[in-house]
Motif scaffolding. Structure first.
Motif, PDB file in Angstrom:
ATOM      1  N   ARG A   1       2.288 -18.686   1.000  1.00  0.00           N
ATOM      2  CA  ARG A   1       2.704 -17.287   1.166  1.00  0.00           C
ATOM      3  C   ARG A   1       3.385 -16.777  -0.115  1.00  0.00           C
ATOM      4  N   ALA A   2       4.283 -17.586  -0.677  1.00  0.00           N
ATOM      5  CA  ALA A   2       4.977 -17.194  -1.905  1.00  0.00           C
ATOM      6  C   ALA A   2       4.009 -17.107  -3.078  1.00  0.00           C
ATOM      7  N   LEU A   3       3.034 -18.020  -3.122  1.00  0.00           N
ATOM      8  CA  LEU A   3       2.054 -18.018  -4.202  1.00  0.00           C
ATOM      9  C   LEU A   3       1.195 -16.759  -4.163  1.00  0.00           C
ATOM     10  N   ILE A   4       0.774 -16.351  -2.985  1.00  0.00           N
ATOM     11  CA  ILE A   4      -0.020 -15.129  -2.857  1.00  0.00           C
ATOM     12  C   ILE A   4       0.768 -13.923  -3.371  1.00  0.00           C
ATOM     13  N   GLU A   5       2.037 -13.836  -3.002  1.00  0.00           N
ATOM     14  CA  GLU A   5       2.856 -12.721  -3.466  1.00  0.00           C
ATOM     15  C   GLU A   5       3.038 -12.766  -4.981  1.00  0.00           C
ATOM     16  N   HIS A   6       3.207 -13.948  -5.510  1.00  0.00           N
ATOM     17  CA  HIS A   6       3.362 -14.095  -6.958  1.00  0.00           C
ATOM     18  C   HIS A   6       2.095 -13.646  -7.688  1.00  0.00           C
ATOM     19  N   LEU A   7       0.944 -14.026  -7.165  1.00  0.00           N
ATOM     20  CA  LEU A   7      -0.326 -13.625  -7.783  1.00  0.00           C
ATOM     21  C   LEU A   7      -0.493 -12.111  -7.754  1.00  0.00           C
ATOM     22  N   LYS A   8      -0.088 -11.503  -6.662  1.00  0.00           N
ATOM     23  CA  LYS A   8      -0.181 -10.040  -6.562  1.00  0.00           C
ATOM     24  C   LYS A   8       0.695  -9.348  -7.602  1.00  0.00           C
ATOM     25  N   GLN A   9       1.825  -9.959  -7.929  1.00  0.00           N
ATOM     26  CA  GLN A   9       2.730  -9.367  -8.906  1.00  0.00           C
ATOM     27  C   GLN A   9       2.225  -9.532 -10.338  1.00  0.00           C
ATOM     28  N   GLN A  10       1.536 -10.645 -10.596  1.00  0.00           N
ATOM     29  CA  GLN A  10       1.150 -10.956 -11.965  1.00  0.00           C
ATOM     30  C   GLN A  10      -0.280 -10.544 -12.313  1.00  0.00           C
ATOM     31  N   LEU A  11      -1.129 -10.367 -11.312  1.00  0.00           N
ATOM     32  CA  LEU A  11      -2.543 -10.088 -11.542  1.00  0.00           C
ATOM     33  C   LEU A  11      -2.994  -8.904 -10.699  1.00  0.00           C
ATOM     34  N   SER A  12      -4.115  -8.329 -11.077  1.00  0.00           N
ATOM     35  CA  SER A  12      -4.725  -7.273 -10.257  1.00  0.00           C
ATOM     36  C   SER A  12      -5.572  -7.949  -9.188  1.00  0.00           C
ATOM     37  N   VAL A  13      -4.987  -8.106  -8.005  1.00  0.00           N
ATOM     38  CA  VAL A  13      -5.601  -8.859  -6.910  1.00  0.00           C
ATOM     39  C   VAL A  13      -6.115  -7.908  -5.843  1.00  0.00           C
ATOM     40  N   ASP A  14      -7.336  -8.147  -5.368  1.00  0.00           N
ATOM     41  CA  ASP A  14      -7.874  -7.423  -4.224  1.00  0.00           C
ATOM     42  C   ASP A  14      -7.305  -8.076  -2.965  1.00  0.00           C
ATOM     43  N   ALA A  15      -6.250  -7.487  -2.420  1.00  0.00           N
ATOM     44  CA  ALA A  15      -5.544  -8.090  -1.283  1.00  0.00           C
ATOM     45  C   ALA A  15      -6.415  -8.206  -0.045  1.00  0.00           C
ATOM     46  N   ARG A  16      -7.520  -7.471   0.014  1.00  0.00           N
ATOM     47  CA  ARG A  16      -8.420  -7.550   1.164  1.00  0.00           C
ATOM     48  C   ARG A  16      -9.422  -8.690   1.026  1.00  0.00           C
ATOM     49  N   ARG A  17      -9.426  -9.367  -0.133  1.00  0.00           N
ATOM     50  CA  ARG A  17     -10.416 -10.408  -0.383  1.00  0.00           C
ATOM     51  C   ARG A  17      -9.745 -11.643  -0.973  1.00  0.00           C
ATOM     52  N   ILE A  18      -8.821 -12.200  -0.210  1.00  0.00           N
ATOM     53  CA  ILE A  18      -8.181 -13.461  -0.579  1.00  0.00           C
ATOM     54  C   ILE A  18      -8.698 -14.526   0.376  1.00  0.00           C
ATOM     55  N   TYR A  19      -9.315 -15.560  -0.165  1.00  0.00           N
ATOM     56  CA  TYR A  19      -9.976 -16.582   0.639  1.00  0.00           C
ATOM     57  C   TYR A  19      -9.339 -17.955   0.370  1.00  0.00           C
ATOM     58  N   ALA A  20      -9.589 -18.888   1.284  1.00  0.00           N
ATOM     59  CA  ALA A  20      -9.081 -20.254   1.115  1.00  0.00           C
ATOM     60  C   ALA A  20     -10.198 -21.250   1.402  1.00  0.00           C
TER      61      ALA A  20
ATOM     62  N   LEU B   1      -5.427 -13.543   4.782  1.00  0.00           N
ATOM     63  CA  LEU B   1      -6.671 -14.160   4.325  1.00  0.00           C
ATOM     64  C   LEU B   1      -7.879 -13.442   4.904  1.00  0.00           C
ATOM     65  N   ALA B   2      -8.930 -13.365   4.094  1.00  0.00           N
ATOM     66  CA  ALA B   2     -10.172 -12.720   4.529  1.00  0.00           C
ATOM     67  C   ALA B   2     -11.211 -13.731   4.990  1.00  0.00           C
ATOM     68  N   GLY B   3     -10.855 -15.031   4.984  1.00  0.00           N
ATOM     69  CA  GLY B   3     -11.777 -16.054   5.443  1.00  0.00           C
ATOM     70  C   GLY B   3     -11.411 -17.407   4.865  1.00  0.00           C
ATOM     71  N   ILE B   4     -11.882 -18.480   5.542  1.00  0.00           N
ATOM     72  CA  ILE B   4     -11.668 -19.836   5.042  1.00  0.00           C
ATOM     73  C   ILE B   4     -12.984 -20.599   5.084  1.00  0.00           C
ATOM     74  N   ALA B   5     -13.054 -21.652   4.252  1.00  0.00           N
ATOM     75  CA  ALA B   5     -14.196 -22.568   4.265  1.00  0.00           C
ATOM     76  C   ALA B   5     -13.658 -23.982   4.088  1.00  0.00           C
ATOM     77  N   ALA B   6     -13.823 -24.811   5.110  1.00  0.00           N
ATOM     78  CA  ALA B   6     -13.314 -26.177   5.074  1.00  0.00           C
ATOM     79  C   ALA B   6     -14.466 -27.146   4.837  1.00  0.00           C
ATOM     80  N   VAL B   7     -14.325 -27.988   3.814  1.00  0.00           N
ATOM     81  CA  VAL B   7     -15.336 -28.988   3.486  1.00  0.00           C
ATOM     82  C   VAL B   7     -14.786 -30.366   3.839  1.00  0.00           C
ATOM     83  N   ALA B   8     -15.467 -31.072   4.726  1.00  0.00           N
ATOM     84  CA  ALA B   8     -15.092 -32.433   5.134  1.00  0.00           C
ATOM     85  C   ALA B   8     -13.687 -32.496   5.715  1.00  0.00           C
ATOM     86  N   GLY B   9     -13.258 -31.401   6.348  1.00  0.00           N
ATOM     87  CA  GLY B   9     -11.936 -31.377   6.961  1.00  0.00           C
ATOM     88  C   GLY B   9     -11.948 -30.565   8.235  1.00  0.00           C
ATOM     89  N   THR B  10     -11.497 -31.148   9.336  1.00  0.00           N
ATOM     90  CA  THR B  10     -11.493 -30.460  10.624  1.00  0.00           C
ATOM     91  C   THR B  10     -10.091 -29.948  10.964  1.00  0.00           C
TER      92      THR B  10
END
Length: 350
Positions: free
Chosen positions: A169-188, A209-218
């Motif tokens: 959560r803190a990292l997302i806010e930090h990225l928004k402050q330092q970069l031009s981030v499309d807040a509607r398109r943050i994925y994990a 988050l706008a979506g997640i993709a898990a590889v080899a992890g349930t």
């Protein structure tokens, strides 16, 4: 007067004895004060990333320039590290999507950023998104052998109650402050324990988050109540020998079963998300080729989708990546990086 070597040693010894018995002279005190001040400045420089040493975090201003940079955040009294890759197409003032990529258990941000294994940096450059590689909980030098607290898994992060959701959560806010981030398109996305962390984030940060993709992890959560429906993609090999497709942990994991859990199966994880997203109807096959297939649920709340992709072989690996010593050959029937980004792009157009 020129002293001999033995004379210099005697003078040095005499000075040392005088310092020990009588205390430092004013000249020595001044030297010690200067040294202490230099040490304090050096520590401050390292914390702020100003000393230019290889591997030290870059300044916040540097994070906004094209290239791969390291960063540090203090979250709940702990230093947390991350890497950011900004593609050449980035322009300040033009919001760009962000992909958070979580390494597997026992890995690190550097490992997840290895382009020959995962191809995420190359995809960032070609598709035009900011790739972010957080580092998990670790008490090791260099912050290696890190894990994520994904709920029931894994290792020290789980056992120590690492505040990984707060970090993200803190990292997302930090990225928004330092970069031009499309807040509607943050994925994990994430591999293994990192994929499990993606599931937990979908449960607790669905509004960001706008979506997640898990590889080899349930799904390793015991409770999940997302605030809104969220697109979910799962990619898993039938012959995964660590996080077994039909549930449980493989023999390799049980060499130290206290570090993992009795993993939820792929079909059960898919059904959990089908229920959470209030999907109806039967899944449609959207990919069917030798060695791999994908099925997608489309009748879900808010138009989101749940998709499950399966490879016949590849074991516990990232499809489309390179083989690793002792880990076997990842399936080449599917490229996980291309598949997950295509899935996210389809969701953004809904």
């Amino acid at each position: 007067m020129i002293l001999s070597a033995s004379g210099r040693r005697m003078a040095l010894l005499s000075g040392l004895m005088a310092t020990l018995l009588l205390g430092p002279t004013p000249a020595v005190e001044a030297q010690q004060g200067t040294l202490r001040e230099r040490i304090r400045e050096r520590i401050a420089e390292r914390r702020e990333g100003r000393d230019g040493r290889k591997g030290d975090p870059a300044s916040d201003a540097a994070l906004a320039s094209p290239g791969t940079h390291k960063g540090r955040l203090e979250v709940m009294g702990k230093d947390r590290l991350f890497m950011v890759h900004v593609p050449p197409s980035y322009r300040a003032g033009q919001p760009m999507p962000v992909l958070l990529a979580f390494h597997g258990g026992g890995g690190s941000m550097e490992l997840q950023a290895d382009d020959s294994r995962y191809g995420l940096i190359s995809k960032s450059d070609s598709a035009g998104f900011i790739a972010v590689f957080p580092n998990g909980h670790s008490s090791m030098p260099g912050h290696h052998l890190a894990t994520w607290n994904a709920g029931g898994c894994c290792g020290p992060a789980r056992d120590g109650g690492s505040e990984d959701v707060a970090f993200v959560r803190a990292l997302i806010e930090h990225l928004k402050q330092q970069l031009s981030v499309d807040a509607r398109r943050i994925y994990a996305t994430g591999m293994s324990n990192g994929g499990m962390m993606s599931h937990r984030l979908a449960c607790e940060l669905s509004e960001q988050l706008a979506g997640i993709a898990a590889v080899a992890g349930t799904d390793a959560t015991s409770s999940c109540q997302p605030r809104r429906p969220i697109p979910v993609l799962m990619i898993h090999a039938l012959d995964d020998d660590h996080v077994l497709y039909n549930g449980g942990a493989g023999p390799e994991a049980f060499r130290d079963s206290s570090k993992v859990m009795d993993f939820v199966s792929v079909p059960e994880t898919t059904q959990r998300w089908v229920q959470r997203n209030r999907c109806s109807g039967t899944p449609q096959k959207v990919l069917d080729k030798p060695g791999a297939w994908c099925e997608r649920y489309s009748g879900c709340a808010d138009g989101v989708q749940v998709q499950q992709c399966t490879t016949e072989t590849g074991g516990h690996s990232w499809p489309g990546g390179r083989s690793r010593p002792g880990k076997g050959q990842p399936s080449q029937a599917l490229d996980a990086t291309d598949t997950l980004w295509a899935f996210f792009q389809a969701q953004s157009r809904r």
